[in-house]
Design an enzyme around this catalytic site. Structure first.
Site, PDB file in Angstrom:
ATOM      1  N   ALA A 247      18.830  22.195  36.335  1.00 34.07           N
ATOM      2  CA  ALA A 247      19.235  20.908  36.932  1.00 34.07           C
ATOM      3  C   ALA A 247      18.962  20.786  38.435  1.00 34.07           C
ATOM      4  CB  ALA A 247      20.699  20.580  36.639  1.00 34.07           C
ATOM      5  N   ALA A 248      18.223  21.733  39.019  1.00 35.65           N
ATOM      6  CA  ALA A 248      17.875  21.609  40.453  1.00 35.65           C
ATOM      7  C   ALA A 248      17.063  20.336  40.659  1.00 35.65           C
ATOM      8  CB  ALA A 248      17.085  22.821  40.923  1.00 35.65           C
ATOM      9  N   GLY A 249      16.045  20.161  39.823  1.00 35.20           N
ATOM     10  CA  GLY A 249      15.204  18.968  39.935  1.00 35.20           C
ATOM     11  C   GLY A 249      16.014  17.701  39.687  1.00 35.20           C
ATOM     12  N   ASP A 250      16.906  17.752  38.708  1.00 37.58           N
ATOM     13  CA  ASP A 250      17.713  16.556  38.376  1.00 37.58           C
ATOM     14  C   ASP A 250      18.617  16.161  39.542  1.00 37.58           C
ATOM     15  OD1 ASP A 250      16.598  16.443  35.857  1.00 37.58           O
ATOM     16  OD2 ASP A 250      18.166  17.675  34.942  1.00 37.58           O
TER      17      ASP A 250
HETATM   18  P1  ADP Z   1      12.546  21.410  38.654  1.00 33.12           P
HETATM   19  O1  ADP Z   1      13.873  21.928  38.205  1.00 33.12           O
HETATM   20  O2  ADP Z   1      12.325  19.977  38.272  1.00 33.12           O
HETATM   21  O3  ADP Z   1      11.364  22.289  38.389  1.00 33.12           O
HETATM   22  P2  ADP Z   1      12.553  22.461  41.352  1.00 33.12           P
HETATM   23  O4  ADP Z   1      12.821  23.803  40.772  1.00 33.12           O
HETATM   24  O5  ADP Z   1      11.265  22.269  42.071  1.00 33.12           O
HETATM   25  O6  ADP Z   1      12.695  21.319  40.268  1.00 33.12           O
HETATM   26  O7  ADP Z   1      13.793  22.149  42.344  1.00 33.12           O
HETATM   27  C1  ADP Z   1      13.987  20.926  43.001  1.00 33.12           C
HETATM   28  C2  ADP Z   1      14.414  21.171  44.434  1.00 33.12           C
HETATM   29  O8  ADP Z   1      15.637  21.931  44.451  1.00 33.12           O
HETATM   30  C3  ADP Z   1      13.407  21.988  45.258  1.00 33.12           C
HETATM   31  O9  ADP Z   1      12.426  21.144  45.856  1.00 33.12           O
HETATM   32  C4  ADP Z   1      14.327  22.650  46.300  1.00 33.12           C
HETATM   33  O10 ADP Z   1      14.584  21.774  47.390  1.00 33.12           O
HETATM   34  C5  ADP Z   1      15.627  22.884  45.510  1.00 33.12           C
HETATM   35  N1  ADP Z   1      15.616  24.258  44.937  1.00 33.12           N
HETATM   36  C6  ADP Z   1      15.161  24.652  43.717  1.00 33.12           C
HETATM   37  N2  ADP Z   1      15.268  26.002  43.553  1.00 33.12           N
HETATM   38  C7  ADP Z   1      15.790  26.471  44.711  1.00 33.12           C
HETATM   39  C8  ADP Z   1      16.141  27.790  45.189  1.00 33.12           C
HETATM   40  N3  ADP Z   1      15.966  28.895  44.426  1.00 33.12           N
HETATM   41  N4  ADP Z   1      16.680  27.884  46.444  1.00 33.12           N
HETATM   42  C9  ADP Z   1      16.887  26.794  47.218  1.00 33.12           C
HETATM   43  N5  ADP Z   1      16.560  25.541  46.834  1.00 33.12           N
HETATM   44  C10 ADP Z   1      16.024  25.363  45.603  1.00 33.12           C
END
Ligand code: ADP
Length: 304
Positions: A247-250
């Site tokens: 859910a980071a992207g979400d």
């Molecule tokens: P998705 O889940 O859609 O693949 P990402 O993994 O690229 O999306 O994560 C979206 C955003 O969340 C990234 O651009 C970054 O800013 C933040 N993020 C993701 N993973 C990390 C991490 N391990 N540490 C810090 N920030 C993170």
């Protein structure tokens, strides 16, 4: 008001020492049921960040559908446009995680597959009374395409998270103001292999030629890159102790929608979303990991 059109899934997570082989029964270690689905996660992220949000989507008429709707409602999402469909299961993701953190996942879209163009037509007023419309690709592509077109005809700002990665035809992209793919999704839609920042720029140009106005390419712990006709800017991620990137992207997309809807610049919106994404990876699960506005404000204040 922000309207999110998309999926609701229940993540059924089984933790086990090792994966079973075909035909084998083993005892697992523990089990968790966590509300998820990209659409629901994004709507939930938006609500927790303090914006008015409604969700358009479908669940089955089963217990899991009720739990997913309740979870969103409790966090402040308007669920009046979520339809319950008889005779079909709520979307689920059956996830098995072994002690080495390998996973096997089976997704059954169930009711998510039933979100139709007619449902979008029926929700015309909901779209009309929104400023921003957010969509992803876990519901039928024709429905998403129709929703984006309707939103653009009504003069709304549209944000598309093209996940899971899928090929999109040109009139799909013509109705997208802000496209937020990760690197895999960018490759799939642009048809260009993405290995470095230069490739990102090339792929972005292909999509801007098709009508996309703003691209934010997320790159996990490497942060993100914002590209539009006037230039390219990279934003590093915060250094945090990542325990689960679900859910980071979400949450990032939800945060972009909230900030842009508040009239913030892209630069401010992306700094805010970067903090929200970082906080999300510090906690386990999907909706369970999405941060509240006050937590985000506090985080930003303290890291400066
Ligand atoms: P998705 O889940 O859609 O693949 P990402 O993994 O690229 O999306 O994560 C979206 C955003 O969340 C990234 O651009 C970054 O800013 C933040 N993020 C993701 N993973 C990390 C991490 N391990 N540490 C810090 N920030 C993170």
């Amino acid at each position: 008001m922000i309207t999110v059109i998309g999926s609701l899934n229940m993540d059924l997570v089984t933790y086990t020492g090792r994966m079973p082989v075909v035909g084998e029964t083993i005892m697992g270690r523990s089990f968790k049921q966590i509300p998820g689905g990209k659409g629901a996660n994004q709507a939930d992220a938006i609500a927790k960040l303090g914006a008015e949000v409604r969700m358009i989507g479908c669940v089955g008429s089963d217990v899991m559908g009720n739990i997913l709707m309740e979870a969103l409602k409790n966090d402040g999402v308007d669920i009046t446009q979520i339809k319950k469909i008889e005779g079909v299961s709520t979307g689920i993701a059956s996830i098995t995680v072994d002690s080495a953190a390998n996973n096997c996942i089976i997704v059954v879209s169930g009711a998510n597959n039933m979100l139709s163009i007619q449902d979008i037509q029926a929700a015309y007023d909901a779209i009309q009374t929104s400023e921003v419309v957010v969509a992803q690709l876990e519901v039928p592509l024709d429905t998403v395409k129709f929703a984006l077109k309707t939103a653009k005809q009504l003069g709304k700002l549209t944000i598309l998270n093209p996940a899971p990665a899928s090929e999109l035809d040109d009139d799909f992209l013509a109705n997208v103001d802000i496209l937020v793919p990760n690197d895999t999704e960018l490759e799939m839609i642009s048809g260009i292999q993405v290995k470095n920042e230069n490739d990102v720029k090339k792929a972005a140009q292909v999509l801007m030629n098709k009508g996309v106005k703003e691209l934010i390419v997320t790159l996990g712990s490497k942060g993100c890159i914002h590209i539009n006709e006037s230039g390219v800017k990279a934003y590093p991620a915060y250094k945090v102790n990542a325990v689960d990137t679900t859910a980071a992207g979400d949450s990032f997309i939800g945060a972009v929608a909230v900030a842009i809807n508040e009239g913030k610049s892209f630069e401010e919106a992306i700094y805010f979303a970067t903090a929200v994404g970082a906080l999300t990876v510090t906690k386990e699960g999907a909706q369970s990991s999405l941060p509240l506005r006050a937590v985000v404000e506090n985080f930003i204040k303290n890291v400066k």
